[in-house]
Design a protein around this motif. Structure first.
Motif, PDB file in Angstrom:
ATOM      1  N   GLY A 157      22.182  11.374  39.949  1.00 41.90           N
ATOM      2  CA  GLY A 157      22.129  12.389  38.902  1.00 41.90           C
ATOM      3  C   GLY A 157      22.091  13.819  39.410  1.00 41.90           C
ATOM      4  N   VAL A 158      22.298  14.015  40.723  1.00 44.10           N
ATOM      5  CA  VAL A 158      22.200  15.357  41.283  1.00 44.10           C
ATOM      6  C   VAL A 158      23.235  16.306  40.664  1.00 44.10           C
ATOM      7  N   TRP A 159      24.450  15.819  40.404  1.00 45.06           N
ATOM      8  CA  TRP A 159      25.490  16.686  39.816  1.00 45.06           C
ATOM      9  C   TRP A 159      25.117  17.079  38.389  1.00 45.06           C
ATOM     10  N   GLN A 160      24.582  16.127  37.626  1.00 43.52           N
ATOM     11  CA  GLN A 160      24.174  16.436  36.254  1.00 43.52           C
ATOM     12  C   GLN A 160      23.022  17.436  36.235  1.00 43.52           C
ATOM     13  N   ARG A 161      22.024  17.219  37.114  1.00 45.47           N
ATOM     14  CA  ARG A 161      20.915  18.167  37.184  1.00 45.47           C
ATOM     15  C   ARG A 161      21.400  19.546  37.612  1.00 45.47           C
ATOM     16  N   GLY A 162      22.318  19.580  38.567  1.00 42.33           N
ATOM     17  CA  GLY A 162      22.872  20.862  39.005  1.00 42.33           C
ATOM     18  C   GLY A 162      23.562  21.589  37.871  1.00 42.33           C
ATOM     19  N   ALA A 163      24.355  20.855  37.104  1.00 40.60           N
ATOM     20  CA  ALA A 163      25.064  21.468  35.974  1.00 40.60           C
ATOM     21  C   ALA A 163      24.085  21.923  34.894  1.00 40.60           C
ATOM     22  N   LEU A 164      23.126  21.085  34.546  1.00 38.18           N
ATOM     23  CA  LEU A 164      22.178  21.434  33.488  1.00 38.18           C
ATOM     24  C   LEU A 164      21.281  22.609  33.872  1.00 38.18           C
ATOM     25  N   LEU A 165      20.746  22.591  35.098  1.00 39.02           N
ATOM     26  CA  LEU A 165      19.893  23.702  35.523  1.00 39.02           C
ATOM     27  C   LEU A 165      20.702  24.985  35.672  1.00 39.02           C
ATOM     28  N   GLY A 166      21.927  24.865  36.165  1.00 37.24           N
ATOM     29  CA  GLY A 166      22.790  26.042  36.270  1.00 37.24           C
ATOM     30  C   GLY A 166      23.112  26.636  34.913  1.00 37.24           C
ATOM     31  N   LEU A 167      23.496  25.781  33.966  1.00 37.99           N
ATOM     32  CA  LEU A 167      23.793  26.265  32.611  1.00 37.99           C
ATOM     33  C   LEU A 167      22.563  26.878  31.962  1.00 37.99           C
ATOM     34  N   ALA A 168      21.420  26.245  32.129  1.00 37.09           N
ATOM     35  CA  ALA A 168      20.184  26.781  31.540  1.00 37.09           C
ATOM     36  C   ALA A 168      19.868  28.160  32.101  1.00 37.09           C
ATOM     37  N   ALA A 169      20.019  28.326  33.412  1.00 39.21           N
ATOM     38  CA  ALA A 169      19.750  29.633  34.023  1.00 39.21           C
ATOM     39  C   ALA A 169      20.751  30.674  33.530  1.00 39.21           C
ATOM     40  N   GLY A 170      22.012  30.286  33.408  1.00 41.41           N
ATOM     41  CA  GLY A 170      23.032  31.218  32.944  1.00 41.41           C
ATOM     42  C   GLY A 170      22.804  31.664  31.510  1.00 41.41           C
ATOM     43  N   VAL A 171      22.498  30.729  30.644  1.00 39.89           N
ATOM     44  CA  VAL A 171      22.213  31.082  29.245  1.00 39.89           C
ATOM     45  C   VAL A 171      20.964  31.958  29.189  1.00 39.89           C
TER      46      VAL A 171
END
Length: 153
Positions: A90-104
């Motif tokens: 799940g590292v790719w999913q966590r990376g995408a979710l945490l990245g999107l959350a930080a960007g928003v």
């Protein structure tokens, strides 16, 4: 659920700081290439640091020192944030979710925090770049984590 061992801490920190450095390089290069639309998270960071120093009745540094401390703080805090991506499944999913959350968060939070909206919210392109670059940072951290795992095998 299998408990993660503390042996993953160096991997998480390495990958988190890799993502943070990628993010910082994107921001810094873009502000020189397209200053009219590039997100200026450096300005938000300097404003936040000035507010903190003001509340603490601490002396205000000169602009160069403020910028350097802000850059170091950004790399540190983003690196620690991205280290939550961790390792394993799940590292790719966590990376995408945490990245999107930080960007928003980078688009939505500066105004309510009293830091101004223009640095990350000036144009639709600025908003999109803000979200996209934090996403790229999260994915870079995930990629670094995967590379670490492969190197350890």
């Amino acid at each position: 659920m299998k408990k993660k061992s503390s042996g993953n801490l160096p991997q998480a920190l390495f990958s988190g700081f890799a993502g943070s450095i990628v993010l910082t390089l994107l921001h810094e290069n873009a502000r020189h290439i397209a200053p009219e639309i590039a997100p200026r998270m450096d300005i938000l960071g300097m404003r936040a640091l000035r507010k903190i120093l003001d509340k603490a009745d601490a002396p205000q540094p000169d602009r160069d020192t403020l910028f350097n401390v802000t850059m170091a703080s950004d790399i540190l805090t983003n690196g620690l944030y991205y280290s939550f991506i961790g390792s394993g499944k799940g590292v790719w999913q966590r990376g995408a979710l945490l990245g999107l959350a930080a960007g928003v968060g980078g688009v939505v939070l500066p105004g309510p925090l009293g830091l101004g909206e223009a640095p990350s919210n000036r144009t639709p392109q600025t908003k999109l770049m803000t979200v996209a670059w934090y996403l790229v940072g999260g994915l870079a951290a995930a990629g670094a984590s995967r590379l670490w795992s492969k190197a350890r095998k």
